[in-house]
Design a protein around this motif. Sequence first.
Motif, PDB file in Angstrom:
ATOM      1  N   LEU A  19       0.632  -1.287  -0.571  1.00  0.00           N
ATOM      2  CA  LEU A  19       0.100  -0.036   0.146  1.00  0.00           C
ATOM      3  C   LEU A  19       1.293   1.110  -0.199  1.00  0.00           C
TER       4      LEU A  19
ATOM      5  N   TRP B  40      -3.726   0.933   6.921  1.00  0.00           N
ATOM      6  CA  TRP B  40      -3.969  -0.384   6.372  1.00  0.00           C
ATOM      7  C   TRP B  40      -3.200  -1.219   7.088  1.00  0.00           C
TER       8      TRP B  40
ATOM      9  N   THR C  46      -4.012  -4.487  -0.328  1.00  0.00           N
ATOM     10  CA  THR C  46      -5.959  -4.513  -0.248  1.00  0.00           C
ATOM     11  C   THR C  46      -6.004  -4.825  -2.379  1.00  0.00           C
TER      12      THR C  46
ATOM     13  N   ASN D 191      -8.758  -5.282  -3.399  1.00  0.00           N
ATOM     14  CA  ASN D 191     -10.329  -5.398  -4.053  1.00  0.00           C
ATOM     15  C   ASN D 191      -9.804  -3.832  -4.750  1.00  0.00           C
TER      16      ASN D 191
ATOM     17  N   ASN E  90      -6.584  -1.268  -4.187  1.00  0.00           N
ATOM     18  CA  ASN E  90      -5.196  -1.002  -4.641  1.00  0.00           C
ATOM     19  C   ASN E  90      -4.274  -1.719  -4.839  1.00  0.00           C
TER      20      ASN E  90
ATOM     21  N   GLU F 297     -16.667  -2.863  -0.307  1.00  0.00           N
ATOM     22  CA  GLU F 297     -17.010  -1.797   0.565  1.00  0.00           C
ATOM     23  C   GLU F 297     -18.070  -0.649   0.680  1.00  0.00           C
TER      24      GLU F 297
ATOM     25  N   ARG G 269     -16.155   6.613  -2.731  1.00  0.00           N
ATOM     26  CA  ARG G 269     -15.171   6.025  -3.806  1.00  0.00           C
ATOM     27  C   ARG G 269     -14.567   4.741  -4.506  1.00  0.00           C
ATOM     28  N   HIS G 270     -15.214   3.829  -3.342  1.00  0.00           N
ATOM     29  CA  HIS G 270     -15.136   2.083  -4.883  1.00  0.00           C
ATOM     30  C   HIS G 270     -16.310   2.600  -6.179  1.00  0.00           C
TER      31      HIS G 270
ATOM     32  N   TRP H 257      -6.166   7.355  -4.918  1.00  0.00           N
ATOM     33  CA  TRP H 257      -6.599   6.261  -5.680  1.00  0.00           C
ATOM     34  C   TRP H 257      -8.078   6.032  -6.183  1.00  0.00           C
TER      35      TRP H 257
ATOM     36  N   HIS I 272      -4.905   9.880   0.171  1.00  0.00           N
ATOM     37  CA  HIS I 272      -5.929   9.032   0.211  1.00  0.00           C
ATOM     38  C   HIS I 272      -6.432  10.319   0.735  1.00  0.00           C
TER      39      HIS I 272
ATOM     40  N   GLN J 269      -0.890   6.562  -0.210  1.00  0.00           N
ATOM     41  CA  GLN J 269      -0.940   4.893  -0.184  1.00  0.00           C
ATOM     42  C   GLN J 269      -0.575   5.663  -1.927  1.00  0.00           C
TER      43      GLN J 269
HETATM   44  C1  FUC Z   1      -9.893   0.382   0.546  1.00  0.00           C
HETATM   45  C2  FUC Z   1     -10.531   2.016   0.087  1.00  0.00           C
HETATM   46  C3  FUC Z   1      -9.760   2.746   1.613  1.00  0.00           C
HETATM   47  C4  FUC Z   1      -8.222   2.155   1.250  1.00  0.00           C
HETATM   48  C5  FUC Z   1      -8.100   1.254   2.121  1.00  0.00           C
HETATM   49  C6  FUC Z   1      -6.608   0.961   2.072  1.00  0.00           C
HETATM   50  O1  FUC Z   1     -10.561  -0.399   1.995  1.00  0.00           O
HETATM   51  O2  FUC Z   1     -11.600   1.712   0.514  1.00  0.00           O
HETATM   52  O3  FUC Z   1      -9.648   3.507   1.128  1.00  0.00           O
HETATM   53  O4  FUC Z   1      -7.380   2.892   0.717  1.00  0.00           O
HETATM   54  O5  FUC Z   1      -8.047   0.556   0.663  1.00  0.00           O
END
Ligand code: FUC
Length: 823
Positions: free
Chosen positions: A375, A387, A392, A394, A396, A523, A595-596, A635, A681, A685
């Motif tokens: 990250l 985090w 991550t 899904n 990142n 999310e 954001r997603h 991101w 962010h 990140q």
């Molecule tokens: C996902 C995003 C968050 C953050 C995290 C590291 O969960 O929804 O915004 O970037 O990754």
Amino acid sequence: MIRATINSLFERCINYKSSRFMMAWLLVGFFLMNNDAKGQDLKLWYNEPAKAWVEALPLGNSRLGAMVYGIPQREELQLNEETIWGGGPYRNDNPNALQALPEAQKLVFEGRTKEADKLVNQNFFTKMHGMPFQTAGSVILKFPGHETNSAYYRELDIDRAVALTRYNVDGVTYTRETFSSFVDNVIIMRITASKKGAVNFDLSYTKPAPFKVSAKNNVLVMEGKGASHEGIDAKIIYQMHSAVKTNDGKVSFTDSTLSVYGATVATLYISIGTNFIDYKTVGADYEKKAAAWLSAAMTKDYASAIKNHAAFYAKQFNRFKLDLGKNVEASKLPTTQRIINYRTTQDPSLVTLLAQFGRYLLISSSQPGGQAANLQGIWCNAMYPPWDSKYTININAEMNYWPAEVTNLSENHQPFIQMVKELSQSGRETAQVMYGADGWTAHHNTDIWRVTGPIDFAAAGMWPTGGAWVSQHLWEHYLYTGDKKYLADVYPAMKGSADFFLSALVKHPANGWMVVSPSVSPEQGPLSAGTTMDNQLVFDILTRTAEANKILGGDAAYRAKLLNMVKKLPPMQIGKHTQLQEWLEDKDDPKNEHRHVSHLYGLYPGDQVSPYTHPKLFEAARNSLVYRGDKATGWSIGWKVNLWARLLDGNHAYTIVNNMLTLAGGNNGDGRTYPNMFTAHPPFQIDGNFGLTAGVAEMILQSHDGAVHLLPAIPDIWKDGSVSGIVARGGFEISMTWKKGEVTEISVVSKLGGNLRLRAYNGLKAANLKPAKGANPNTFFTKPAIADPSVSDQASFKGAGLKTVYEYDLATKAGGRYVIFKK
Ligand code: FUC
């Protein structure tokens, strides 16, 4: 070259103590300073030291990261080694999931989502949230008397991957040159004074956790550990070794410090070794590793060490060049000021710098054989970072690798591909134990120990489609390289992901479609079944595995099984707000600015929504993105630049680029680029950096939709420019120039041969260039059929509203170079 000459000049001038030489050197130095001050396009530079970590400058050789503060009286090199993580090999599968699964699916299908959430939270999760990536600690260099200084300057030269700090104290110029050597596997800092014997400093270690220090054979050794975390014992042990080489002066040690007194030039070497072997094993001899790298590096002379380092880096970095124009006045200022001024100056070479900085960061954090960039890449100053600075998956971690192929850093994709192969092994147990399914699965997060069970809580972590997303990278790398041996190597991982869905999809009672359940649209709980992103990802892994199977001459019956399942997946649907539905049910809220933007996976990085063959889906995707709005986390901005590029709207993509170029830090929660050009962010990140780089490339060239599209989404403001070494699927390496928004000259190297179908907004001419006919016969451009759904309200359908395109075919041979001009 110029620098090498200057360095040797400098050395000579010290050796001969010649005042004439000294004069000459000072003049050259002044010239350089002046030159630096003009703000060259591939430099980040500042006239004050870093006051915060996000002002320090990142260096990395993929394994070793350093953040250089450039403070005269107290230099700090905050260090990372890619395998220093908390915990040790462990798993996070909750076996209770298996018996709870049918009930959880039933509750989701019945819309009893609160009960489903509760059941899943109780049975699918463990107390573990993943292990943190951790700092190795810092090397501190104290220079007595340097508090008062003048003519301060520091830079990060991303053309050479070297950081420089320079200032004067009492008429003496001090220079520090630092790099994380790709060749020698150590960090090297050379400290020089323009006056003989003027280099004096004390070196010590610091870390926000306990550590031991000792001096042994002229080396200052720090020994540290990763942290125990959430019941998992710390298994990582490492040593950091520091030693200094000088021609004159004295080097001395206490139990906890190394001191240099009266040197003219001092070269510091820092080496780190850990006991990490692989995600299942620790136990390597960390002391021996650190010592071996250090002593080997110290036998080399500095001039060749820096030359070899820069040459290694240049081989990757120089493959891709970009010119989007230049605002000469604006680009003369220090980097922080350029970011502040960007809104008003529209300084296009700052965009180029940020895009190239993304490539710099990828090269510096992701070399073959290393760990995938996490990250924060490899730069992290905490023991418990946001985090956990893990992966991550899904969005990142995938985003980190979006620029790899298109900006000609294909081999830097390898650490991620290796991670997918490892997940495909560890994820088998998760598939079996939690779902009673074949193949392998991963959820929305993993770490260096390659855990694949869900973490956090249902609304974020109950997402068994992570394996399908990371696996798309296996296929993308093939589309760019055409390497069948590689494809055979990764095929088991692709097949394993496909197998999971063949056995784990369930029939939706309302419509008979085969869906992932329980799951979420990343999310955004509550739990759901058959979310659009899941359907798109499953479609891709099934169809791409079928295609790989065919290319490799695999079993036709298995292929038929995959394609048969594809027919049972839910189609993309257009909802009552003319949006691409995010869920099976038409329940999107047009005011949702989350954001997603997961349901737009099919638009980017997927290739399921084409303006030319799916105009209705294309329009719906655009409407969905308009509803989501332009403001976003770093991101999410990175993603939206790519999405607007795929929507062929260069001016809108540019608006999003501008949203990234706002100064972050201090109290500015809306800023997205820190002074050191890390994206926010917030907090920092690295995905935003990589997403932005990929997005700029996607504005200049696309190759997912049946053709190589030149300048698909160039904004009006970048009307004149050029690129070289941008890469299209099918192995076409392209250089081109454009003027007044029209592509004028293109040079293509065809690595694999085959038909090159070009798409452009203006006419082109070249020998043997013919108007395009029928479907593109180049198989790297073949895609499975996707239906454009009907829209209930035909009157509201505007059509894609596209610019006219010209399409041509050119038969190419492997290794051939072709030049094409504007008609
Ligand atoms: C996902 C995003 C968050 C953050 C995290 C590291 O969960 O929804 O915004 O970037 O990754």
